[in-house]
Design an enzyme around this catalytic site. Structure first.
Site, PDB file in Angstrom:
ATOM      1  N   ASP A 251       0.872  -1.166   0.000  1.00  0.00           N
ATOM      2  CA  ASP A 251       0.000   0.000   0.000  1.00  0.00           C
ATOM      3  C   ASP A 251       0.913   1.220   0.000  1.00  0.00           C
ATOM      4  O   ASP A 251       1.480   1.576   1.022  1.00  0.00           O
ATOM      5  CB  ASP A 251      -0.886  -0.024   1.253  1.00  0.00           C
ATOM      6  CG  ASP A 251      -1.717   1.240   1.407  1.00  0.00           C
ATOM      7  OD1 ASP A 251      -1.665   2.100   0.499  1.00  0.00           O
ATOM      8  OD2 ASP A 251      -2.410   1.369   2.428  1.00  0.00           O
TER       9      ASP A 251
ATOM     10  N   LYS B 290       3.175  11.346  -3.059  1.00  0.00           N
ATOM     11  CA  LYS B 290       2.229  10.650  -3.925  1.00  0.00           C
ATOM     12  C   LYS B 290       1.272  11.633  -4.614  1.00  0.00           C
ATOM     13  O   LYS B 290       0.810  11.392  -5.713  1.00  0.00           O
ATOM     14  CB  LYS B 290       1.450   9.649  -3.076  1.00  0.00           C
ATOM     15  CG  LYS B 290       0.425   8.824  -3.826  1.00  0.00           C
ATOM     16  CD  LYS B 290      -0.143   7.773  -2.892  1.00  0.00           C
ATOM     17  CE  LYS B 290      -1.442   7.194  -3.389  1.00  0.00           C
ATOM     18  NZ  LYS B 290      -1.978   6.225  -2.422  1.00  0.00           N
TER      19      LYS B 290
ATOM     20  N   GLU C 297      -7.210   0.705  -4.319  1.00  0.00           N
ATOM     21  CA  GLU C 297      -7.196   0.574  -2.855  1.00  0.00           C
ATOM     22  C   GLU C 297      -8.528   0.076  -2.285  1.00  0.00           C
ATOM     23  O   GLU C 297      -8.540  -0.846  -1.469  1.00  0.00           O
ATOM     24  CB  GLU C 297      -6.798   1.912  -2.223  1.00  0.00           C
ATOM     25  CG  GLU C 297      -5.314   2.217  -2.423  1.00  0.00           C
ATOM     26  CD  GLU C 297      -4.975   3.684  -2.185  1.00  0.00           C
ATOM     27  OE1 GLU C 297      -5.847   4.422  -1.701  1.00  0.00           O
ATOM     28  OE2 GLU C 297      -3.839   4.078  -2.503  1.00  0.00           O
TER      29      GLU C 297
ATOM     30  N   ASP D 142     -13.078   5.446   1.491  1.00  0.00           N
ATOM     31  CA  ASP D 142     -11.635   5.474   1.726  1.00  0.00           C
ATOM     32  C   ASP D 142     -11.138   6.915   1.799  1.00  0.00           C
ATOM     33  O   ASP D 142     -10.982   7.583   0.775  1.00  0.00           O
ATOM     34  CB  ASP D 142     -10.935   4.715   0.582  1.00  0.00           C
ATOM     35  CG  ASP D 142      -9.417   4.723   0.722  1.00  0.00           C
ATOM     36  OD1 ASP D 142      -8.896   5.368   1.648  1.00  0.00           O
ATOM     37  OD2 ASP D 142      -8.755   4.075  -0.106  1.00  0.00           O
TER      38      ASP D 142
END
Lengths: 620, 175
Positions: A25, A86, A185, A207
């Site tokens: 992850d 990211k 994800e 999420d």
């Protein structure tokens, strides 16, 4: 220490030898690695027993630090400490400058590649991400006693566009990982829960991570996870809640401008304050900076008030996703919470209220994605040949082409199940036009300027014809990772052009290869030896794969065909022993691959036939 | 009709969606690229192609309009890329009236009620056209199929109205 493998009595370890597969992850704030050991998916901890690796890379004169140590330096050396990198993947300098006003970095751009200037020179987000992946890869390898990792599943936010996915994959390759699959994800989270509970129905995955928000609606039936719809916001996450508090602190301390270290301090205090408010009703924050000393009090009510618009924004995306999935809120069986930011009580309350269900939080929301990725990786490397599980994912954002007048013609709409191939015909605009420039776009808006430009390429050598007479067939292909390739062909002449879409601001294959070389401290011979070893592993994999297929379905070939194929296999077995260069062995692998193409096609047709025969037998 | 064959389903406009979906999942379990992650690159490539083909077949068969267009195309009448306009003044008149009605929804005293009334209206029309289509599309004579094609063209108008109603609804009730 290496773990010794012991086979069950009467059962040999081969041919289904356990292969080492990991799920990673790669998060905005924290990253994790997990693997399946003895049938159970577990996250792996570092030497200090920490599972979460802060996604922070610190560039110093002496080297590169990743994780907690790097994080410690964030406030002291903000310029050289890349945090939440990211967010920058697959973006241009202009994108980032317009999105984030408060960055403590020096940004630069060269040859279309966006960099952050550090004391180690220019670093692009792909390189920084690969440092995080490398650290996790090493952690996993250490826990396996130094054994090689066969493959990895890397997770990405569901709404990542093509450029961001490509960037993630490039970073993994740069870290020396064999990417089995990029996995969304939320899908990973559903896998982690789904296999646990074994129930069937509609699952909503909410999420809220450090930097991104995703909502996915999935259906689980007969072992198949089908993503019905996804939505979200690529630039909304826990960091934005922190930013609200930073603003509040600035207001309370009457600061307009902050220098880099003070800003860093405010940000970390904001984060700590937000986390404390999940447990306490009131938090006192002490801010000591630049000879100043302030204490600011934040109540839960105040924070909820500040946060409400952000939470509401996520619920709007939820409503849209539910609608896109063609279901109603009542049909949602479970709501899975993912991401550290779902620990905020206001988020749990509001989401529970929206779906009229108590959200699931039994698996640590920070670990659930890595665990799901590990389960998928274990299946993909072939450790579970009898597994019935399948993930069917969708394209998160529509793909299209620019047409006259700055408009977008959608070729593949979002939420289309992948892999997918779609074609559309276009024609020339002017008499005698011999070339056509194609601009590939991703996004939901009607105007080119509002969408992300992924790539440009041109089809040349169209024979001169009257306007509108040429028929240009443009085909978009999206693979199971969600990565796009585009080809164009003039139908009457067969003139073709094709590109693997490499985003304008991403890296070309050559650049990745060069960076890979640069990052290795080996001499050229070592490099050759390493590549040869890689090809030997690949050759063995291909030989084993074809042999396995032959064991299952030899009957699809006649005697002559079988003999030819077996001779080709023997040839590669020998070449694998004798080849001295990776190029030679690679050519041999391609040769066997070609020789097996008919057999592969027949096997595919055969499995299609069997799939449905099996079904009608079940129904009888 | 290779799409129907692919899913082992009878060629029928009134398709059994549950059976279609079940066959689809079975097929994807057999050919999805994930099932070939540790196989040769040749097999992986084939798997991507087959899997994409099956996804496309599902996409066409699942949607009533696309299914009808596909069936007509297989019977020799391809209207999928046509720009042709409909030659039916009565129908077009009705469409204009419906459009005006749609525009007025946001001004209504009770927009929610107006949305529902409009939704009901187009659903009735849709049902009617579907019934006509079911009867015509199984025919073999060209003239009947041409009439079926006309119904499909009309249904396209209805579906467009439905999309626009959704947009109006979004604008009214979001936030």
């Amino acid at each position: 220490m290496a773990l010794l493998q012991i086979a069950e009595p009467g059962q040999s370890a081969a041919p289904h030898q356990h292969k080492l597969a990991i799920g990673i992850d790669l998060g905005t704030t924290n990253s994790l690695v997990a693997t399946v050991l003895s049938g159970e998916a577990k996250t792996l901890a570092d030497q200090n027993n920490q599972v979460m690796l802060p996604s922070v890379v610190h560039y110093t004169q002496n080297g590169i630090e990743v994780g907690a140590n790097a994080f410690k330096n964030a406030a002291l050396d903000a310029e050289n400490t890349l945090v939440s990198v990211k967010r920058f993947l697959g973006k241009s300098k202009a994108d980032i400058e317009s999105e984030y006003a408060q960055l403590p970095y020096k940004l630069s751009e060269k040859n279309g590649i966006f960099n952050i200037e550090t004391c180690q020179g220019p670093i692009n987000p792909i390189q920084a991400s690969s440092e995080i992946l490398k650290t996790l890869k090493n952690r996993a390898q250490d826990s396996f006693g130094g054994d090689d990792i066969t493959g990895a599943v890397i997770t990405v936010p569901a709404h990542f566009d093509d450029a961001q996915r490509q960037g993630t994959k490039d970073a993994a390759e740069l870290a020396g990982l064999n990417v089995l699959r990029l996995l969304n994800e939320p899908t990973a989270a559903a896998v982690a829960y789904g296999l646990d509970s074994g129930q069937e129905g509609i699952i909503a995955v909410y999420d809220l991570g450090g930097g991104t928000f995703d909502i996915s609606i999935l259906r689980l039936s007969q072992g198949v996870f089908e993503v019905l719809a996804t939505g979200g916001d690529a630039s909304l996450g826990g960091d934005d809640f922190d930013a609200l508090l930073v603003e509040y602190f600035k207001q309370q301390t009457t600061q307009n401008e902050l220098d880099a270290p003070s800003l860093r301090l405010f940000m970390s205090k904001a984060k700590a304050c937000k986390e404390a408010l999940s447990l306490y009703k009131k938090v006192k924050v002490v801010l000591e900076f630049a000879d100043q000393n302030h204490t600011v009090e934040v109540t839960k009510e105040l924070f909820n008030e500040l946060a409400a618009p952000l939470v509401k924004k996520t619920l709007r995306a939820c409503r849209r996703a539910v609608k896109d999935a063609g279901i109603t809120n009542e049909e949602v069986l479970e709501v899975v919470m993912v991401g550290g930011s779902t620990r905020m009580p206001i988020v749990r309350e509001q989401v529970g209220h929206f779906f009229e269900k108590l959200p699931l939080t039994s698996i640590d929301p920070d670990q659930v994605v890595a665990i799901g990725a590990a389960i998928q990786a274990d299946i993909l490397v072939g450790n579970k040949p009898d597994s019935d599980m399948l993930l069917l994912d969708v394209l998160p954002l529509s793909l299209g082409l620019e047409t006259m007048g700055g408009l977008v013609e959608k070729i593949i709409p979002r939420n289309t199940t992948i892999p997918v191939a779609r074609a559309q015909e276009f024609t020339t605009f002017k008499d005698g036009q011999t070339a056509m420039s194609l601009s590939v776009l991703q996004g939901e808006r009607e105007l080119v300027d509002d969408c992300r430009a992924l790539a440009k390429f041109s089809l040349k050598g169209i024979p001169p014809m009257a306007a509108g007479a040429a028929h240009i067939l443009v085909t978009f292909k999206v693979d199971a990772d969600g990565l796009l390739s585009v080809s164009a062909m003039e139908k009457s002449t067969g003139v073709q052009a094709e590109i693997q879409v490499k985003p304008s601001f991403g890296l070309s294959d050559d650049q990745v290869a060069q960076m890979l070389k640069d990052s290795m401290s080996f001499a050229k011979e070592d490099m050759q030896a390493r590549m040869l070893k890689e090809q030997q592993v690949e050759a063995l994999r291909v030989i084993e794969a074809i042999n396995a297929s032959l064991t299952e379905a030899k009957n699809l070939l006649n005697e002559t065909e079988l003999a030819i194929l077996e001779a080709e296999i023997d040839k590669l077995i020998q070449l694998r022993e004798t080849a001295t260069t990776p190029e030679k062995l690679k050519a041999g692998i391609t040769e066997l691959d070609n020789a097996s193409s008919d057999f592969a096609a027949r096997r595919m047709d055969d499995s299609i036939k069997k799939a449905l025969t099996g079904q009608s037998v079940d129904q009888v | 009709m290779k799409y129907f064959e692919l899913f082992s389903l009878p060629i029928n406009y009134n398709i059994d969606l549950a059976l279609l979906n079940q066959a689809y999942l079975q097929l994807q379990k057999a050919v999805h690229p994930d099932k070939f992650a540790h196989k040769t690159s040749r097999e992986q490539l084939l798997a991507v192609q087959k899997s994409a083909e099956i996804n496309d077949a599902l996409h066409v068969l699942k949607h009533p309009l696309k299914r009808a267009e596909y069936m007509l195309a297989e019977r020799g009448i391809d209207i999928r890329a046509e720009q042709q306009t409909l030659q039916d003044p009565m129908f077009l008149m009705q469409q204009m009236e419906l459009r005006e009605e749609l525009e007025d929804i946001s001004l209504a005293n009770d927009p929610e009620e107006a949305v529902e009334a409009f939704d009901k209206e187009i659903k009735t029309l849709e049902k009617d056209f579907h019934q006509q289509l079911t009867a015509l599309i199984e025919q073999t004579e060209l003239i009947q199929l041409e009439r079926a094609a006309d119904i499909v063209r009309k249904l396209k108008f209805i579906y467009k109205l439905r999309d626009e109603l959704e947009r109006v609804e979004d604008a009214l009730f979001d936030d």
